[in-house]
Motif scaffolding. Structure first.
Motif, PDB file in Angstrom:
ATOM      1  N   CYS A 144       0.841  -1.200   0.000  1.00 11.99           N
ATOM      2  CA  CYS A 144       0.000   0.000   0.000  1.00 11.99           C
ATOM      3  C   CYS A 144       0.876   1.250   0.000  1.00 11.99           C
ATOM      4  O   CYS A 144       1.760   1.389   0.830  1.00 11.99           O
ATOM      5  CB  CYS A 144      -0.908  -0.003   1.229  1.00 11.99           C
ATOM      6  N   CYS A 147       0.057   3.187   3.630  1.00  8.18           N
ATOM      7  CA  CYS A 147       0.409   2.697   4.969  1.00  8.18           C
ATOM      8  C   CYS A 147       1.499   1.638   4.964  1.00  8.18           C
ATOM      9  O   CYS A 147       1.964   1.211   6.007  1.00  8.18           O
ATOM     10  CB  CYS A 147      -0.836   2.179   5.689  1.00  8.18           C
ATOM     11  N   PHE A 149       1.215  -1.481   4.091  1.00  6.49           N
ATOM     12  CA  PHE A 149       0.697  -2.846   4.254  1.00  6.49           C
ATOM     13  C   PHE A 149       1.034  -3.651   3.007  1.00  6.49           C
ATOM     14  O   PHE A 149       0.793  -3.216   1.882  1.00  6.49           O
ATOM     15  CB  PHE A 149      -0.818  -2.768   4.470  1.00  6.49           C
ATOM     16  N   CYS A 157      -6.724  -0.847  -0.018  1.00  5.70           N
ATOM     17  CA  CYS A 157      -5.928  -1.443   1.047  1.00  5.70           C
ATOM     18  C   CYS A 157      -6.877  -1.774   2.190  1.00  5.70           C
ATOM     19  O   CYS A 157      -7.558  -0.898   2.702  1.00  5.70           O
ATOM     20  CB  CYS A 157      -4.857  -0.470   1.511  1.00  5.70           C
ATOM     21  N   CYS A 160      -5.705   0.088   5.747  1.00  3.15           N
ATOM     22  CA  CYS A 160      -5.985   1.486   6.093  1.00  3.15           C
ATOM     23  C   CYS A 160      -7.224   2.015   5.389  1.00  3.15           C
ATOM     24  O   CYS A 160      -7.639   3.145   5.621  1.00  3.15           O
ATOM     25  CB  CYS A 160      -4.774   2.368   5.771  1.00  3.15           C
TER      26      CYS A 160
HETATM   27 ZN   LIG Z   1      -2.887   0.959   3.455  1.00  2.00          ZN
END
Ligand SMILES: [Zn+2]
Length: 693
Positions: A144, A147, A149, A157, A160
């Protein structure tokens, strides 16, 4: 005053059943709200349906070797049944594979296309050459950009909640082949969200700062503050609604473009059936449009869909989008893939006819302003300490005593004491109190106010003790029972949005609608008598029953089993050595040999000096197995020998090869023995690979 409402609940995605998180986040609050509005005399269209397009369905179909239509048919039926089972009172539950939806979404697209509301763009999209396919949305995963991830999908995502384009992902990977995708040119239509930025600012940031929930407002604000960019509304895919304009061959509408239009088509379908005009519910400024959703859908309902409606031009915009946060389960995030969930069909099997208990527990602990945790202990406590001990207990005492003392006939009261008057006045206030909470989307608070009304009844009976006064003061007892019956009657009406099955039972027990003495929500406030003297009620029936510890333990055991299964599935395999080529492997000359002699190497712990007949010669091999084997135990053993290993000296003795050893499941060193099934490789998971011994 009666108003018209269009209430939508997020279209559930049709690739699995519904769990408690969905119920708590969207469907129970939406149902409470809709039932409440109907009870207070409003014109309500409560709309939902299955979201049946998009990539995850095609992935699931591929995995299971069936068609996407098979998948959606299966889960549409399962989900629809769950909603009926739990009393979610949709006026229409449709599906986006319905013809009426395909037509509605197609027309909507064409209208925007004709109004030049799209930007046409040839752009480079992620492409999986091996799968011969563009990688939209869930066909691609990566890191992502917001964030970090690592398992973010191409369109969103899940960590987030950010929505993005697949090309925004860092280190993208094809979900089909695992390959790193390439970029390939393709033409798509984009909705220029940036064009609508000013309108969104004025409408939400200025217009709804006060009345929208802070979690919703905050997310929208951060989106707008980040700057809005054009979003593709078409995809290179074969499952969905074909793009209805020239150049759209082989492309479908983006699932997030077509899904919210599903609210409109489901309303059309309902209006046709009911002989109503659907446009009243979508195009009349006096209609309130409310979207109930989970927090992962905020961007689509507060930015993208309103921008679509605004661009189309003839639709109303949502008055509120009361999104909830997420519900966790026993401290962990609900997860379909990890089976960390309470599935509604399973719940109903384990707790038959106890839908209201779950509805109540989920409402009393709803994730309204922050993520919240569902625990089975809390569920048990809500049932035993509130529904059974307060609500159920009060009703049961009233009904049992009325039957016992008066053969079920509501007694004539005499003079009301101050306590009686205060109690009846307090009852009259409840419709307003509960309404006020519901209208501000505070369903937890509303459910607790309902329980407070039952508490009031319980306390009244406990204080006035009709079971004692019956022996001393018959007239007083009649008055007390009359007052208690009024409270029971109010509970029957006011519980309907929260506990629809219980409310219905209570209606039967009090013989309300069967004898034409029913009351509306407003009547509770306005009428002095809800259940008149002389009215005959029915027999007592338990509304709720105690849930025992062992029943709860079964549920906890189920979750524990899920956890164990996950741990087993995720058990990391010990790192293996670097890959070698087949050529490397063929360099090894491995032969079956027999150990002829064995003795310990003096002054060492580990080494044995062996004489081994390799079939081509007899040679000396020094082997580090003395801690596991005594010399006398290995003489005569047939073993595998690597004979072309470069000789080397150990403690002055030249070792001319290597005995192949491995470990068994218990971690013991064993020979790679040609006479038994001891494996040569680690492939079967029993041994841990060859040991240099
Ligand atoms: Zn994210």
């Amino acid at each position: 005053m009666s108003k018209r409402y269009t209430i939508t609940a997020a279209l559930p995605y049709t690739n699995g059943p519904i769990h408690i998180g969905h119920l708590a986040g969207v469907y129970v609050p939406a149902d409470i709200y809709s039932r409440y509005l109907r009870l207070t005399g409003n014109d309500v269209a409560f709309i939902c349906g299955s979201d049946e397009h998009g990539v995850p369905i095609t992935i699931k179909a591929k995995k299971e070797g069936v068609t996407p239509q098979d998948i959606v048919d299966k889960y549409h039926a399962v989900i629809k049944q769950s909603f009926e089972d739990f009393g979610i009172s949709f006026d229409n539950y449709s599906r986006t594979s319905a013809k009426i939806h395909h037509n509605t979404a197609s027309e909507f697209f064409k209208t925007l296309y004709d109004k030049n509301e799209f930007v046409e763009e040839v752009s480079e999209q992620l492409y999986d050459a091996e799968a011969n396919q563009f990688l939209a949305d869930r066909f691609v995963t990566g890191t992502c950009p917001k964030c970090g991830f690592e398992e973010a999908y191409g369109d969103q995502c899940e960590n987030c909640g950010t929505s993005h384009n697949a090309t925004d992902l860092i280190n993208p990977k094809s979900a089909i082949t695992g390959n790193v995708p390439t970029l390939k040119e393709t033409k798509h239509w984009f909705l220029p969200l940036n064009k609508h930025e000013q309108f969104l600012k004025e409408w939400i940031l200025e217009g709804h700062k006060k009345d929208w929930k802070p979690n919703v407002y905050g997310q929208v604000k951060s989106w707008i503050d980040d700057g809005l960019r054009p979003r593709a509304v078409t995809r290179d895919l074969d499952w969905g609604i074909p793009v209805p304009v020239e150049g759209g061959e082989g492309k479908v509408l983006y699932v997030w473009f077509d899904a919210p239009i599903g609210y409109i088509s489901a309303t059309k379908e309902w209006a046709e059936r009911e002989g109503k005009n659907w446009e009243d519910y979508w195009k009349d400024e006096n209609t309130s449009l409310i979207h109930f959703i989970g927090k992962d859908n905020i961007v689509f309902h507060c930015i993208i869909f309103p921008a679509m409606l605004k661009a189309e031009g003839s639709y109303i915009l949502p008055e509120n989008v009361p999104a909830n946060e997420f519900l966790n389960l026993e401290g962990n995030k609900l997860s379909t893939s990890k089976n960390w969930a309470v599935w509604l069909p399973d719940y109903l099997q384990d707790f038959p006819n106890q839908q209201d208990v779950l509805r109540y527990a989920l409402t009393a602990n709803a994730p309204e302003s922050k993520d919240n945790d569902f625990t089975w202990k809390d569920f048990q406590a809500r049932n035993n300490n509130e529904l059974v001990a307060i609500f159920g207990n009060f009703i049961n005492r009233v009904v049992v005593l009325t039957n016992k003392y008066y053969n079920g006939v509501v007694p004539e009261p005499s003079d009301l004491s101050l306590v009686d008057q205060e109690t009846l006045a307090a009852v009259k206030a409840y419709p307003h109190v509960i309404s006020s909470s519901i209208e501000r989307y505070r369903f937890r608070e509303a459910s607790q106010e309902l329980m407070n009304l039952a508490r009031l009844g319980n306390k009244y009976l406990a204080d006035e003790e009709p079971w004692k006064t019956i022996k001393t003061d018959e007239e007083r007892t009649k008055t007390v029972m009359f007052v208690a019956l009024q409270i029971a009657s109010a509970l029957g009406v006011l519980s309907e949005p929260f506990l629809p099955f219980t409310s219905k039972k209570l209606d039967t027990i009090l013989a309300v609608s069967s004898s034409g003495v029913e009351n509306s929500w407003i009547d509770i406030s306005e009428k002095n008598i809800l259940l008149p003297a002389g009215h005959t009620i029915g027999k007592a029936e338990l509304l709720f029953s105690k849930i025992e510890d062992k029943t709860i333990q079964l549920q906890l055991d189920k979750l524990e089993a899920s956890k164990k299964a996950n741990e087993a599935a995720n058990k990391t395999i010990e790192p293996q050595k670097d890959e070698i080529t087949f050529d490397d492997f063929t360099k090894l000359d491995i032969r079956v040999g027999t150990i002829l002699e064995a003795e310990k190497m003096p002054k060492t712990k580990k080494l044995l000096v062996l004489k081994v007949d390799t079939g081509i010669d007899t040679r000396t091999i020094v082997s580090g197995i003395a801690e596991s084997f005594k010399p006398e135990d290995v003489i005569g053993k047939r073993v595998s020998v690597l004979v072309n290993l470069a000789p080397r000296k150990l403690r002055g003795v030249e070792s001319q090869g290597m005995i192949l050893m491995t470990e068994n499941a218990q971690g013991d060193l064993v020979f790679v023995n040609p006479d038994t099934s001891t494996p040569l490789s680690a492939g079967d998971g029993v041994s841990n690979g060859l040991k240099i011994s």
